[in-house]
Design an enzyme around this catalytic site. Sequence first.
Site, PDB file in Angstrom:
ATOM      1  N   HIS A   5       0.709  -1.127  -0.091  1.00 43.61           N
ATOM      2  CA  HIS A   5       0.127   0.138  -0.063  1.00 43.61           C
ATOM      3  C   HIS A   5       0.913   1.281  -0.136  1.00 43.61           C
ATOM      4  O   HIS A   5       2.117   1.331   0.714  1.00 43.61           O
ATOM      5  CB  HIS A   5      -0.837   0.198   1.490  1.00 43.61           C
ATOM      6  N   HIS A  59       5.339  -4.093   4.756  1.00 44.32           N
ATOM      7  CA  HIS A  59       4.741  -5.220   4.825  1.00 44.32           C
ATOM      8  C   HIS A  59       3.981  -5.430   3.274  1.00 44.32           C
ATOM      9  O   HIS A  59       3.724  -4.584   2.569  1.00 44.32           O
ATOM     10  CB  HIS A  59       3.597  -5.156   5.953  1.00 44.32           C
ATOM     11  N   PRO A 100       0.765   3.373   3.226  1.00 47.86           N
ATOM     12  CA  PRO A 100       0.616   2.334   4.244  1.00 47.86           C
ATOM     13  C   PRO A 100      -0.327   3.002   5.452  1.00 47.86           C
ATOM     14  O   PRO A 100      -0.266   4.034   5.746  1.00 47.86           O
ATOM     15  CB  PRO A 100       1.988   2.044   4.465  1.00 47.86           C
ATOM     16  N   SER A 101      -0.987   1.857   5.898  1.00 48.11           N
ATOM     17  CA  SER A 101      -1.757   1.938   7.150  1.00 48.11           C
ATOM     18  C   SER A 101      -0.867   1.923   8.387  1.00 48.11           C
ATOM     19  O   SER A 101      -1.230   2.585   9.420  1.00 48.11           O
ATOM     20  CB  SER A 101      -2.664   0.745   7.267  1.00 48.11           C
ATOM     21  N   TYR A 102       0.270   1.467   8.344  1.00 46.94           N
ATOM     22  CA  TYR A 102       1.261   1.636   9.533  1.00 46.94           C
ATOM     23  C   TYR A 102       2.601   1.589   8.641  1.00 46.94           C
ATOM     24  O   TYR A 102       2.835   1.009   7.825  1.00 46.94           O
ATOM     25  CB  TYR A 102       1.144   0.700  10.456  1.00 46.94           C
ATOM     26  N   HIS A 139       0.913  -7.565   1.110  1.00 43.44           N
ATOM     27  CA  HIS A 139      -0.338  -8.095   1.223  1.00 43.44           C
ATOM     28  C   HIS A 139      -0.484  -9.328   0.460  1.00 43.44           C
ATOM     29  O   HIS A 139      -0.021  -8.948  -0.942  1.00 43.44           O
ATOM     30  CB  HIS A 139      -1.454  -7.177   1.003  1.00 43.44           C
TER      31      HIS A 139
END
Length: 126
Positions: free
Chosen positions: A57, A66, A60-62, A68
């Site tokens: 992403h 990472h 990113p959400s955090y 997916h």
Amino acid sequence: QLDDLYLIALVHRREIKSLRDLTAEHLPLLRNVLQEGKEAIVKRFGVPSSQLRIYLHYQPSYHHLHVHFTALGYDAPGSSVERAHLLADVIDNLAMDSMYYQKRALTFPLRADEPLFKKFQEAGKV
């Protein structure tokens, strides 16, 4: 349930926060995540790589890199083109230009209640 398979691979290197931090130096790491992830999923769940969407992403959400891994038929949150960058494309882009993600303009959606959106508003960019 394999129809909505959703897995995340966390990278141990904490200094890599997002797509923007990646350079050609990270290609062995990214290729390893791609290969090992696909192999683990086919071994554990019997889902071939041709049935997976593998992406990062941006934003990113955090902020800890990472990746997916989702079933191709699953419409996972954030898997749309505005936010998801396919890992295979990221690898290809970095192989062509080590600084690709430092140079490239990347668009992404923001909700009106997000702090970053408010900062863009304050700067007169929205």
